[in-house]
Enzyme design. Structure first.
Site, PDB file in Angstrom:
ATOM      1  CB  CYS A 112      -0.876  -0.121   1.356  1.00 41.91           C
ATOM      2  SG  CYS A 112      -2.170  -1.376   1.076  1.00 41.91           S
ATOM      3  CG  HIS A 252      -3.111   3.503   1.919  1.00 38.74           C
ATOM      4  ND1 HIS A 252      -3.708   3.113   0.814  1.00 38.74           N
ATOM      5  CD2 HIS A 252      -3.137   2.293   2.813  1.00 38.74           C
ATOM      6  CE1 HIS A 252      -3.951   1.781   0.803  1.00 38.74           C
ATOM      7  NE2 HIS A 252      -3.607   1.450   1.919  1.00 38.74           N
ATOM      8  CG  ASN A 282      -6.568  -0.880   1.015  1.00 40.54           C
ATOM      9  OD1 ASN A 282      -5.808  -0.462   0.007  1.00 40.54           O
ATOM     10  ND2 ASN A 282      -5.978  -1.475   2.281  1.00 40.54           N
TER      11      ASN A 282
HETATM   12  N1  ACO Z   1     -18.005  -8.694   9.355  1.00 40.30           N
HETATM   13  C1  ACO Z   1     -18.719  -8.704  10.437  1.00 40.30           C
HETATM   14  N2  ACO Z   1     -17.821  -9.156  11.522  1.00 40.30           N
HETATM   15  C2  ACO Z   1     -16.609  -9.158  11.113  1.00 40.30           C
HETATM   16  C3  ACO Z   1     -15.990  -8.991   9.910  1.00 40.30           C
HETATM   17  C4  ACO Z   1     -17.057  -8.844   8.775  1.00 40.30           C
HETATM   18  N3  ACO Z   1     -16.631  -8.408   7.686  1.00 40.30           N
HETATM   19  N4  ACO Z   1     -14.616  -9.391   9.830  1.00 40.30           N
HETATM   20  C5  ACO Z   1     -14.269  -9.754  11.118  1.00 40.30           C
HETATM   21  N5  ACO Z   1     -15.289  -9.515  11.773  1.00 40.30           N
HETATM   22  C6  ACO Z   1     -15.358  -9.756  13.318  1.00 40.30           C
HETATM   23  C7  ACO Z   1     -14.221 -10.759  13.760  1.00 40.30           C
HETATM   24  O1  ACO Z   1     -14.539 -12.131  13.443  1.00 40.30           O
HETATM   25  C8  ACO Z   1     -14.083 -10.657  15.287  1.00 40.30           C
HETATM   26  O2  ACO Z   1     -15.029 -11.418  15.979  1.00 40.30           O
HETATM   27  P1  ACO Z   1     -14.807 -11.994  17.235  1.00 40.30           P
HETATM   28  O3  ACO Z   1     -14.768 -10.891  18.268  1.00 40.30           O
HETATM   29  O4  ACO Z   1     -15.980 -12.816  17.514  1.00 40.30           O
HETATM   30  O5  ACO Z   1     -13.699 -12.508  17.104  1.00 40.30           O
HETATM   31  C9  ACO Z   1     -14.716  -9.233  15.484  1.00 40.30           C
HETATM   32  O6  ACO Z   1     -15.265  -8.586  14.023  1.00 40.30           O
HETATM   33  C10 ACO Z   1     -13.761  -8.035  15.371  1.00 40.30           C
HETATM   34  O7  ACO Z   1     -12.484  -8.136  14.438  1.00 40.30           O
HETATM   35  P2  ACO Z   1     -11.095  -7.177  14.488  1.00 40.30           P
HETATM   36  O8  ACO Z   1     -10.266  -7.918  13.480  1.00 40.30           O
HETATM   37  O9  ACO Z   1     -10.610  -7.023  15.858  1.00 40.30           O
HETATM   38  O10 ACO Z   1     -12.003  -5.898  13.992  1.00 40.30           O
HETATM   39  P3  ACO Z   1     -11.215  -4.645  13.888  1.00 40.30           P
HETATM   40  O11 ACO Z   1     -12.139  -3.460  14.765  1.00 40.30           O
HETATM   41  O12 ACO Z   1      -9.816  -4.603  14.186  1.00 40.30           O
HETATM   42  O13 ACO Z   1     -11.538  -4.275  12.158  1.00 40.30           O
HETATM   43  C11 ACO Z   1     -10.324  -4.478  10.255  1.00 40.30           C
HETATM   44  C12 ACO Z   1     -10.964  -4.987  11.357  1.00 40.30           C
HETATM   45  C13 ACO Z   1     -11.271  -3.344   9.372  1.00 40.30           C
HETATM   46  C14 ACO Z   1      -9.699  -5.332   9.353  1.00 40.30           C
HETATM   47  C15 ACO Z   1      -9.270  -3.346  10.869  1.00 40.30           C
HETATM   48  O14 ACO Z   1      -8.501  -4.180  11.744  1.00 40.30           O
HETATM   49  C16 ACO Z   1      -8.267  -2.552   9.959  1.00 40.30           C
HETATM   50  O15 ACO Z   1      -8.481  -1.696   8.952  1.00 40.30           O
HETATM   51  N6  ACO Z   1      -6.894  -3.165   9.921  1.00 40.30           N
HETATM   52  C17 ACO Z   1      -5.637  -2.375   9.291  1.00 40.30           C
HETATM   53  C18 ACO Z   1      -5.786  -2.592   7.841  1.00 40.30           C
HETATM   54  C19 ACO Z   1      -4.777  -1.821   6.919  1.00 40.30           C
HETATM   55  O16 ACO Z   1      -4.449  -0.638   7.341  1.00 40.30           O
HETATM   56  N7  ACO Z   1      -3.873  -2.604   6.423  1.00 40.30           N
HETATM   57  C20 ACO Z   1      -2.640  -2.304   6.003  1.00 40.30           C
HETATM   58  C21 ACO Z   1      -2.828  -1.654   4.389  1.00 40.30           C
HETATM   59  S1  ACO Z   1      -3.501  -3.180   3.493  1.00 40.30           S
HETATM   60  C22 ACO Z   1      -2.296  -3.448   2.358  1.00 40.30           C
HETATM   61  O17 ACO Z   1      -1.065  -3.214   2.434  1.00 40.30           O
HETATM   62  C23 ACO Z   1      -2.799  -4.535   1.199  1.00 40.30           C
END
Ligand code: ACO
Length: 325
Positions: A112, A252, A282
């Site tokens: 990214c 980003h 993204n």
């Molecule tokens: N729908 C419903 N529930 C979901 C979903 C979904 N699509 N995805 C995950 N959950 C659930 C999980 O299973 C978890 O459930 P549990 O508590 O029962 O285990 C709960 O939601 C919380 O999951 P988290 O992963 O802790 O959720 P979080 O608030 O962290 O959000 C997300 C997830 C959106 C992926 C976030 O962590 C994020 O944006 N991370 C960073 C992404 C990023 O910047 N990446 C770098 C660039 S990408 C690249 O280089 C290609």
């Protein structure tokens, strides 16, 4: 000598995949996706449109904006993790399709952060005098490496391309600084495990979905917030500027909450931040040049404005750039 962006362009494939469409595919809801990420829909390229095709469209638009022809370009850089093939580079396909005969062409992979890393390369080529005109493109078809059964990642990703032309500046406008960083010790937070020398493609890797993007989302999120808050403050300090002097932050587009945290650290209200992830999700290396192009087209950047770019992604990699427009 300074390098400056003299033209921007972007291209998004027309097919829209909404959160409601994804609700039919995995156990998720529009509310969850919007609340946790800010994303409402993303674009998906059809099977016969390749990453190089998106790149060519964005590149043509950037060239037109710069008032140049493909034959004027010395170097084509494509930042991507979803190239047409492992070999040759996607940039070589772009060079052929644009008929940019004079241009040397190569890809870079900084996930990214690819566009910002690419900008540091373009900047170095121009400032060293090794090239006069660089076409830098971020182009991705993340839909091709998305596991459409994994709700934790499939809601996040999209396809698209953005491009800029970089040339020498004859005044104090242009790239004031571009800083790039990596930490390979935590590579496993974000990766595509198979298809390379460590784990070549086999029946087994395909069956077990090892060619899809894997992400430890929550850990990545926390590091992204911490790292980006620091990098934007360091960039201001390095350039002897206050955040009040930044007209626009072009981040980003991974997650609205990450972007809001960075803006808060800079005391910037969200009306000074480019946010388009609700439309495109993204798009990795394409997200900053798409956002930049939209801001230019909407008249949100005027000559003399300071703008800041910041990115974070797989590698891990992160980067920032300070530009006087
Ligand atoms: N729908 C419903 N529930 C979901 C979903 C979904 N699509 N995805 C995950 N959950 C659930 C999980 O299973 C978890 O459930 P549990 O508590 O029962 O285990 C709960 O939601 C919380 O999951 P988290 O992963 O802790 O959720 P979080 O608030 O962290 O959000 C997300 C997830 C959106 C992926 C976030 O962590 C994020 O944006 N991370 C960073 C992404 C990023 O910047 N990446 C770098 C660039 S990408 C690249 O280089 C290609």
């Amino acid at each position: 000598m300074r390098a400056k962006i003299t033209g921007t362009g972007s291209y998004l494939p027309p097919h829209v995949l909404t959160n409601h469409d994804i609700e039919q595919m995995v156990d998720t809801t529009d509310e969850w996706i919007v609340e946790r990420t800010g994303i409402k829909e993303r674009r998906v390229a059809d099977p016969h449109t390749y990453t190089s095709d998106l790149a060519v469209e964005a590149g043509k638009r950037a060239l037109k904006a710069a008032g140049l022809k493909p034959k004027d370009i010395d170097i084509i850089i494509v930042a991507t993790v979803t190239g047409d093939m492992p070999l040759p580079s996607t940039a070589c396909f772009v060079q052929a399709k644009l008929k940019a005969k004079k241009a040397a062409a190569f890809d870079i992979n900084a996930a990214c952060s690819g566009f910002t890393f690419g900008l540091s390369i373009a900047n170095a080529y121009i400032c060293s005098g090794m090239a006069k005109r660089v076409l830098l493109i971020g182009s991705e078809e993340l839909s091709r490496i998305t596991d459409w059964e994994d709700r934790a990642t499939c809601v996040l990703l999209g396809d698209g391309a953005g491009a800029v032309v970089v040339e020498a500046s004859d005044d104090d406008t242009g790239i004031w600084s571009v800083d790039i960083f990596s930490d390979g010790t935590i590579w496993d937070l974000l990766n595509v495990p198979a298809g390379g020398s460590a784990n070549p493609a086999s029946e087994e890797t395909v069956k077990s979905g090892q060619h899809y993007l894997k992400m430890k989302g929550n850990e990545t999120f926390k590091i992204a917030v911490r790292t980006l808050e620091q990098v934007v403050v360091d960039t201001l300090k390095k350039n002897n500027l206050q955040s009040s002097q930044i007209a626009l932050l072009v981040p980003h587009q991974a997650n609205k909450r990450i972007i809001e945290a960075t803006a808060k650290r800079l005391n910037m209200s969200m009306d000074r931040v480019v946010l388009n992830l609700h439309k495109y999700g993204n798009t990795s290396a394409a997200s900053i040049p798409i956002a930049l192009d939209e801001a230019v087209k909407q008249g949100r950047i005027r000559k003399g404005d300071f703008i800041m770019l910041e990115s974070f992604g797989g590698g891990l990699t992160w980067a920032s750039a300070l530009i006087k427009w």
